[in-house]
Design a protein around this motif. Structure first.
Motif, PDB file in Angstrom:
ATOM      1  N   MET A   8       0.843  -1.187   0.000  1.00  0.00           N
ATOM      2  CA  MET A   8       0.000   0.000   0.000  1.00  0.00           C
ATOM      3  C   MET A   8       0.879   1.238   0.000  1.00  0.00           C
ATOM      4  O   MET A   8       1.796   1.358   0.794  1.00  0.00           O
ATOM      5  CB  MET A   8      -0.886   0.032   1.262  1.00  0.00           C
ATOM      6  CG  MET A   8      -1.942  -1.046   1.315  1.00  0.00           C
ATOM      7  SD  MET A   8      -2.971  -1.211  -0.154  1.00  0.00           S
ATOM      8  CE  MET A   8      -3.613   0.419  -0.364  1.00  0.00           C
ATOM      9  N   GLY A   9       0.608   2.134  -0.909  1.00  0.00           N
ATOM     10  CA  GLY A   9       1.272   3.427  -0.936  1.00  0.00           C
ATOM     11  C   GLY A   9       2.636   3.421  -1.591  1.00  0.00           C
ATOM     12  O   GLY A   9       3.210   2.382  -1.889  1.00  0.00           O
ATOM     13  N   LYS A  10       3.103   4.634  -1.811  1.00  0.00           N
ATOM     14  CA  LYS A  10       4.408   4.841  -2.436  1.00  0.00           C
ATOM     15  C   LYS A  10       5.485   4.905  -1.362  1.00  0.00           C
ATOM     16  O   LYS A  10       5.217   5.194  -0.216  1.00  0.00           O
ATOM     17  CB  LYS A  10       4.406   6.156  -3.220  1.00  0.00           C
ATOM     18  CG  LYS A  10       3.481   6.149  -4.411  1.00  0.00           C
ATOM     19  CD  LYS A  10       3.643   7.431  -5.205  1.00  0.00           C
ATOM     20  CE  LYS A  10       2.727   7.446  -6.391  1.00  0.00           C
ATOM     21  NZ  LYS A  10       3.204   6.664  -7.495  1.00  0.00           N
ATOM     22  N   MET A  11       6.710   4.671  -1.789  1.00  0.00           N
ATOM     23  CA  MET A  11       7.868   4.850  -0.908  1.00  0.00           C
ATOM     24  C   MET A  11       8.151   6.358  -0.880  1.00  0.00           C
ATOM     25  O   MET A  11       8.724   6.892  -1.825  1.00  0.00           O
ATOM     26  CB  MET A  11       9.070   4.072  -1.431  1.00  0.00           C
ATOM     27  CG  MET A  11       8.924   2.570  -1.398  1.00  0.00           C
ATOM     28  SD  MET A  11       9.037   1.872   0.250  1.00  0.00           S
ATOM     29  CE  MET A  11      10.783   1.908   0.530  1.00  0.00           C
ATOM     30  N   GLY A 108      -2.254  -1.502   8.700  1.00  0.00           N
ATOM     31  CA  GLY A 108      -2.090  -2.944   8.558  1.00  0.00           C
ATOM     32  C   GLY A 108      -2.842  -3.486   7.356  1.00  0.00           C
ATOM     33  O   GLY A 108      -3.082  -2.776   6.381  1.00  0.00           O
ATOM     34  N   LEU A 109      -3.217  -4.765   7.462  1.00  0.00           N
ATOM     35  CA  LEU A 109      -3.944  -5.452   6.396  1.00  0.00           C
ATOM     36  C   LEU A 109      -5.338  -5.840   6.875  1.00  0.00           C
ATOM     37  O   LEU A 109      -5.547  -6.088   8.066  1.00  0.00           O
ATOM     38  CB  LEU A 109      -3.210  -6.739   5.988  1.00  0.00           C
ATOM     39  CG  LEU A 109      -1.905  -6.597   5.222  1.00  0.00           C
ATOM     40  CD1 LEU A 109      -1.210  -7.956   5.118  1.00  0.00           C
ATOM     41  CD2 LEU A 109      -2.139  -6.020   3.837  1.00  0.00           C
ATOM     42  N   ASP A 110      -6.243  -5.934   5.944  1.00  0.00           N
ATOM     43  CA  ASP A 110      -7.606  -6.393   6.210  1.00  0.00           C
ATOM     44  C   ASP A 110      -7.575  -7.816   6.771  1.00  0.00           C
ATOM     45  O   ASP A 110      -6.823  -8.675   6.283  1.00  0.00           O
ATOM     46  CB  ASP A 110      -8.389  -6.359   4.886  1.00  0.00           C
ATOM     47  CG  ASP A 110      -9.774  -6.922   5.016  1.00  0.00           C
ATOM     48  OD1 ASP A 110     -10.611  -6.308   5.691  1.00  0.00           O
ATOM     49  OD2 ASP A 110     -10.009  -8.001   4.418  1.00  0.00           O
ATOM     50  N   PHE A 128       7.437  -1.578  12.756  1.00  0.00           N
ATOM     51  CA  PHE A 128       8.229  -0.749  11.842  1.00  0.00           C
ATOM     52  C   PHE A 128       7.289   0.033  10.930  1.00  0.00           C
ATOM     53  O   PHE A 128       6.206  -0.453  10.598  1.00  0.00           O
ATOM     54  CB  PHE A 128       9.130  -1.618  10.953  1.00  0.00           C
ATOM     55  CG  PHE A 128      10.130  -2.436  11.706  1.00  0.00           C
ATOM     56  CD1 PHE A 128      11.260  -1.846  12.253  1.00  0.00           C
ATOM     57  CD2 PHE A 128       9.942  -3.794  11.866  1.00  0.00           C
ATOM     58  CE1 PHE A 128      12.178  -2.597  12.945  1.00  0.00           C
ATOM     59  CE2 PHE A 128      10.857  -4.556  12.559  1.00  0.00           C
ATOM     60  CZ  PHE A 128      11.983  -3.963  13.103  1.00  0.00           C
ATOM     61  N   PRO A 129       7.721   1.207  10.468  1.00  0.00           N
ATOM     62  CA  PRO A 129       6.946   1.892   9.425  1.00  0.00           C
ATOM     63  C   PRO A 129       6.854   0.964   8.215  1.00  0.00           C
ATOM     64  O   PRO A 129       7.795   0.218   7.925  1.00  0.00           O
ATOM     65  CB  PRO A 129       7.790   3.131   9.105  1.00  0.00           C
ATOM     66  CG  PRO A 129       8.698   3.311  10.279  1.00  0.00           C
ATOM     67  CD  PRO A 129       8.925   1.953  10.846  1.00  0.00           C
ATOM     68  N   HIS A 130       5.722   1.009   7.503  1.00  0.00           N
ATOM     69  CA  HIS A 130       5.544   0.054   6.406  1.00  0.00           C
ATOM     70  C   HIS A 130       6.580   0.239   5.303  1.00  0.00           C
ATOM     71  O   HIS A 130       6.950  -0.720   4.643  1.00  0.00           O
ATOM     72  CB  HIS A 130       4.103   0.055   5.873  1.00  0.00           C
ATOM     73  CG  HIS A 130       3.620   1.347   5.323  1.00  0.00           C
ATOM     74  ND1 HIS A 130       3.165   2.364   6.106  1.00  0.00           N
ATOM     75  CD2 HIS A 130       3.517   1.769   4.052  1.00  0.00           C
ATOM     76  CE1 HIS A 130       2.794   3.378   5.342  1.00  0.00           C
ATOM     77  NE2 HIS A 130       2.999   3.046   4.101  1.00  0.00           N
ATOM     78  N   MET A 136      13.104  -3.884   4.262  1.00  0.00           N
ATOM     79  CA  MET A 136      13.653  -5.033   4.976  1.00  0.00           C
ATOM     80  C   MET A 136      13.231  -6.351   4.319  1.00  0.00           C
ATOM     81  O   MET A 136      14.018  -7.292   4.256  1.00  0.00           O
ATOM     82  CB  MET A 136      13.215  -4.991   6.441  1.00  0.00           C
ATOM     83  CG  MET A 136      13.865  -3.855   7.208  1.00  0.00           C
ATOM     84  SD  MET A 136      13.133  -3.523   8.829  1.00  0.00           S
ATOM     85  CE  MET A 136      13.311  -5.086   9.644  1.00  0.00           C
ATOM     86  N   LEU A 137      12.002  -6.414   3.819  1.00  0.00           N
ATOM     87  CA  LEU A 137      11.556  -7.632   3.150  1.00  0.00           C
ATOM     88  C   LEU A 137      12.395  -7.883   1.901  1.00  0.00           C
ATOM     89  O   LEU A 137      12.860  -9.010   1.673  1.00  0.00           O
ATOM     90  CB  LEU A 137      10.074  -7.548   2.789  1.00  0.00           C
ATOM     91  CG  LEU A 137       9.523  -8.734   1.990  1.00  0.00           C
ATOM     92  CD1 LEU A 137       9.684 -10.046   2.752  1.00  0.00           C
ATOM     93  CD2 LEU A 137       8.066  -8.488   1.625  1.00  0.00           C
ATOM     94  N   TRP A 138      12.611  -6.852   1.074  1.00  0.00           N
ATOM     95  CA  TRP A 138      13.434  -7.036  -0.120  1.00  0.00           C
ATOM     96  C   TRP A 138      14.843  -7.491   0.250  1.00  0.00           C
ATOM     97  O   TRP A 138      15.424  -8.355  -0.402  1.00  0.00           O
ATOM     98  CB  TRP A 138      13.489  -5.757  -0.967  1.00  0.00           C
ATOM     99  CG  TRP A 138      12.269  -5.558  -1.807  1.00  0.00           C
ATOM    100  CD1 TRP A 138      11.367  -4.536  -1.721  1.00  0.00           C
ATOM    101  CD2 TRP A 138      11.801  -6.399  -2.867  1.00  0.00           C
ATOM    102  NE1 TRP A 138      10.373  -4.698  -2.658  1.00  0.00           N
ATOM    103  CE2 TRP A 138      10.615  -5.829  -3.381  1.00  0.00           C
ATOM    104  CE3 TRP A 138      12.264  -7.582  -3.434  1.00  0.00           C
ATOM    105  CZ2 TRP A 138       9.902  -6.387  -4.431  1.00  0.00           C
ATOM    106  CZ3 TRP A 138      11.549  -8.148  -4.487  1.00  0.00           C
ATOM    107  CH2 TRP A 138      10.384  -7.554  -4.970  1.00  0.00           C
ATOM    108  N   GLU A 139      15.402  -6.914   1.334  1.00  0.00           N
ATOM    109  CA  GLU A 139      16.737  -7.323   1.753  1.00  0.00           C
ATOM    110  C   GLU A 139      16.739  -8.784   2.183  1.00  0.00           C
ATOM    111  O   GLU A 139      17.645  -9.541   1.828  1.00  0.00           O
ATOM    112  CB  GLU A 139      17.243  -6.430   2.904  1.00  0.00           C
ATOM    113  CG  GLU A 139      18.705  -6.634   3.248  1.00  0.00           C
ATOM    114  CD  GLU A 139      19.014  -7.837   4.140  1.00  0.00           C
ATOM    115  OE1 GLU A 139      20.158  -8.319   4.120  1.00  0.00           O
ATOM    116  OE2 GLU A 139      18.102  -8.300   4.863  1.00  0.00           O
ATOM    117  N   GLN A 140      15.737  -9.204   2.938  1.00  0.00           N
ATOM    118  CA  GLN A 140      15.683 -10.585   3.409  1.00  0.00           C
ATOM    119  C   GLN A 140      15.465 -11.568   2.249  1.00  0.00           C
ATOM    120  O   GLN A 140      16.016 -12.670   2.266  1.00  0.00           O
ATOM    121  CB  GLN A 140      14.595 -10.756   4.467  1.00  0.00           C
ATOM    122  CG  GLN A 140      14.983 -10.196   5.816  1.00  0.00           C
ATOM    123  CD  GLN A 140      16.201 -10.904   6.388  1.00  0.00           C
ATOM    124  OE1 GLN A 140      16.190 -12.101   6.641  1.00  0.00           O
ATOM    125  NE2 GLN A 140      17.280 -10.149   6.572  1.00  0.00           N
TER     126      GLN A 140
END
Length: 155
Positions: A8-11, A108-110, A128-130, A136-140
């Motif tokens: 959701m949303g832009k960086m 969050g998520l629905d 963490f901020p989304h 962090m997800l891309w890094e992991q």
């Protein structure tokens, strides 16, 4: 196997956006990747649940089918980098064609979207901020791939 992160949303934070892009591009040397940004829904009054339901519908529409779906949520399973690598290796060996990770907005998520996902994953017990969670997800995901390939990035 293709990896998509539907968020959701832009960086908005350019520094986090550049880091996310760097890890996504590194991962793209090994797998096809896709970063999908879905427009956030404004909360009308106190109707957070209604806004989350609208966001969930938009996220589903932005997702390819069929795919293994993973909700990034605070109540999700916590694993280490080596376990994520095991998951990814299993998906690749098992012929999984597409894996989609969902990252929600600040709200969050629905709940129904979370329930409908094949897996639920948490980066940490901390909040963490989304945008940071997305980086962090891309890094992991990149780290997991280097573990699978036996590359020296993961120590």
């Amino acid at each position: 196997m293709k990896i998509s992160v539907v968020a959701m949303g832009k960086m908005r934070d350019a520094r986090l956006g550049e880091l996310a892009k760097e890890y996504r591009e590194r991962l793209a040397h090994h797998l096809p990747v896709e970063d999908v940004e879905v427009r956030e829904v404004r909360v009308s009054g106190n109707d957070v649940a209604g806004a989350l339901a609208e966001e969930a519908e938009a996220m589903r529409k932005a997702s390819p089918e069929p795919a293994l779906t993973i909700a990034m949520t605070e109540g999700g399973k916590q694993i280490d980098s080596a376990q994520l690598a095991e998951w990814m290796d299993g998906w690749m060996v098992g012929g999984q064609r597409h894996v989609v990770f969902y990252i929600g907005s600040a709200h969050g998520l629905d709940r129904q979207l979370i329930k409908s996902c094949d897996r639920r994953l948490s980066l940490s017990k901390m909040t963490f901020p989304h945008e940071m969670a997305r980086m962090m997800l891309w890094e992991q995901l990149y780290r997991a791939m280097t573990i699978i390939r036996g590359e020296p990035y993961h120590k």
